[in-house]
Scaffold this active site. Structure first.
Site, short mmCIF file in Angstrom:
data_model
loop_
_atom_site.label_atom_id
_atom_site.label_comp_id
_atom_site.label_asym_id
_atom_site.label_seq_id
_atom_site.Cartn_x
_atom_site.Cartn_y
_atom_site.Cartn_z
N LYS A 54 0.83 -1.10 -0.04
CA LYS A 54 0.04 -0.20 -0.23
C LYS A 54 0.67 1.21 -0.07
O LYS A 54 0.50 2.14 -0.73
CB LYS A 54 -0.76 -0.02 1.26
CG LYS A 54 -2.04 -1.18 0.91
CD LYS A 54 -2.85 -1.39 2.35
CE LYS A 54 -3.78 -2.33 2.20
NZ LYS A 54 -4.44 -2.80 3.27
N GLN A 98 -4.50 -1.65 9.58
CA GLN A 98 -4.19 -2.89 9.02
C GLN A 98 -4.91 -3.97 10.13
O GLN A 98 -4.37 -4.21 10.96
CB GLN A 98 -2.77 -3.27 8.56
CG GLN A 98 -2.78 -4.61 7.93
CD GLN A 98 -3.36 -4.66 6.55
OE1 GLN A 98 -3.21 -3.63 5.72
NE2 GLN A 98 -4.04 -5.64 6.14
N ASP A 121 -10.90 2.58 4.21
CA ASP A 121 -11.06 0.87 4.06
C ASP A 121 -12.57 0.68 3.72
O ASP A 121 -13.09 -0.29 3.37
CB ASP A 121 -10.64 0.54 5.33
CG ASP A 121 -9.33 -0.34 4.92
OD1 ASP A 121 -8.99 -0.63 3.72
OD2 ASP A 121 -8.69 -0.84 5.88
#
Ligand code: NAD
Length: 295
Positions: A54, A98, A121
């Site tokens: 990412k 994460q 997200d």
């Protein structure tokens, strides 16, 4: 049948190049450079590699990125305090924490603490609810990537029967909502199947589009699909392979080799849905930098 392979790797590269072009124009005009934050807790190797990819992708697109690493023994209040700081950081457009997190940290509490406006997200209930209502929202990355694939390959979805296999909150459930939505891609008649579905084969045989998100290698076999089906394979499964450098290779949830001849379109694993997930996160960050979703 001439099967078309949906090349997620190439598509993701195209999207990143488009974003890079946009960022260059923004720079020339002195505008705001998109800035993504990522919080990585502990040293789970898969999470390390996802976050690395990412951050690298941000660099490729000319985005700013901030990586915050914390040890696995961080307390929940300490992590919440970091999220509070990120929520308040005016330069940061969006951030991710994460997953998975260590067991002593409640993932739901963490997700709820993220400001929905920075939730790139798309996991916060506000974003999920807005998506379900058809309002602008940050779509969860994997479903967003799948929608983009369908769009860019001009796959007809209106009036089609879409069978989603798997009901996870990050893939199956949102896919069922998006594919039944009143837009393109969408307007499908959707059947959401899962581990308690009585006769899965009966359902998948009726499908024009199958979205497989189960987590079992080769689960969807050729006898379960009809000719001309569109196959979106979300599964990423490690299977042992002594001939592979790492001792394993990645397989999808679909028996690719045998389903391939029956499919009109199919996503490979690797190189299909996976690369699109990162591209979607960058797209969400770009939208966040322009304040286009909530304002
Ligand atoms: P999950 O692991 O949370 O859940 C699996 C789902 O499969 C459940 O809803 C369950 O009901 C269903 N299922 C299990 N056995 C079944 C059966 N016999 N018949 C029908 N349904 C059954 O799901 P997930 O997090 O969506 O992950 C699914 C797969 O997708 C995994 O391989 C994961 O690694 C992969 N994944 C890939 C990406 C990507 O970027 N490509 C993103 C997320 C997940």
């Amino acid at each position: 049948m001439d099967t078309i392979i949906i090349d997620g790797k190439a598509l993701s590269k195209t999207i990143k190049e488009e974003l890079r072009g946009e960022v260059e124009r923004i720079k020339e005009n002195g505008g705001k450079i998109p800035h993504l934050g990522a919080v990585l807790v502990g040293d789970n190797p898969a999470s390390e590699s996802y976050v690395r990819s990412k951050v690298r992708s941000c660099e490729q697109c000319g985005f700013k990125s901030t990586l915050i690493r914390k040890p696995a023994n961080i307390t929940q209040p300490q992590l919440l305090s970091i999220i509070d700081d990120l929520n308040k950081d005016e330069d940061l457009d969006g951030f991710i924490v994460q997953l998975p997190l260590p067991e002593h940290i409640d993932e739901e509490t963490i997700t709820l603490a993220i400001n929905p406006k920075k939730d790139v997200d798309g996991f916060h209930p506000v974003n999920f609810g807005r998506m379900a209502l058809g309002l602008p929202s940050y779509l969860p990355a994997t479903p967003n990537g799948i929608m983009e694939m369908l769009k860019r390959y001009n796959i007809e979805t209106s009036g089609k029967h879409c069978v989603v296999v798997g009901r996870s909150n990050i893939v199956g459930k949102p896919m069922s909502i998006l594919m039944s939505g009143k837009s393109y891609p969408g307007n499908c008649t959707v059947t959401l199947t899962h581990s308690r579905t009585k006769d899965l084969k009966e359902e998948t045989l009726r499908a024009d589009i199958i979205i497989a998100a189960i987590g079992i290698p080769d689960f969807i076999t050729a006898d379960m699909v009809k000719d001309g089906v569109v196959i979106i394979d979300v599964g990423i499964n490690r299977v042992e392979d002594e001939t592979a450098k790492r001792g394993y290779r990645l397989k999808g949830d679909v028996d690719y080799k045998n389903v391939f001849p029956k499919a009109s379109h199919i996503t490979p694993v690797p190189g299909g849905v996976g690369p699109m997930t990162v591209a979607s996160l960058l797209t969400n960050t770009f939208l966040a930098s322009k304040n286009e979703i909530f304002d």
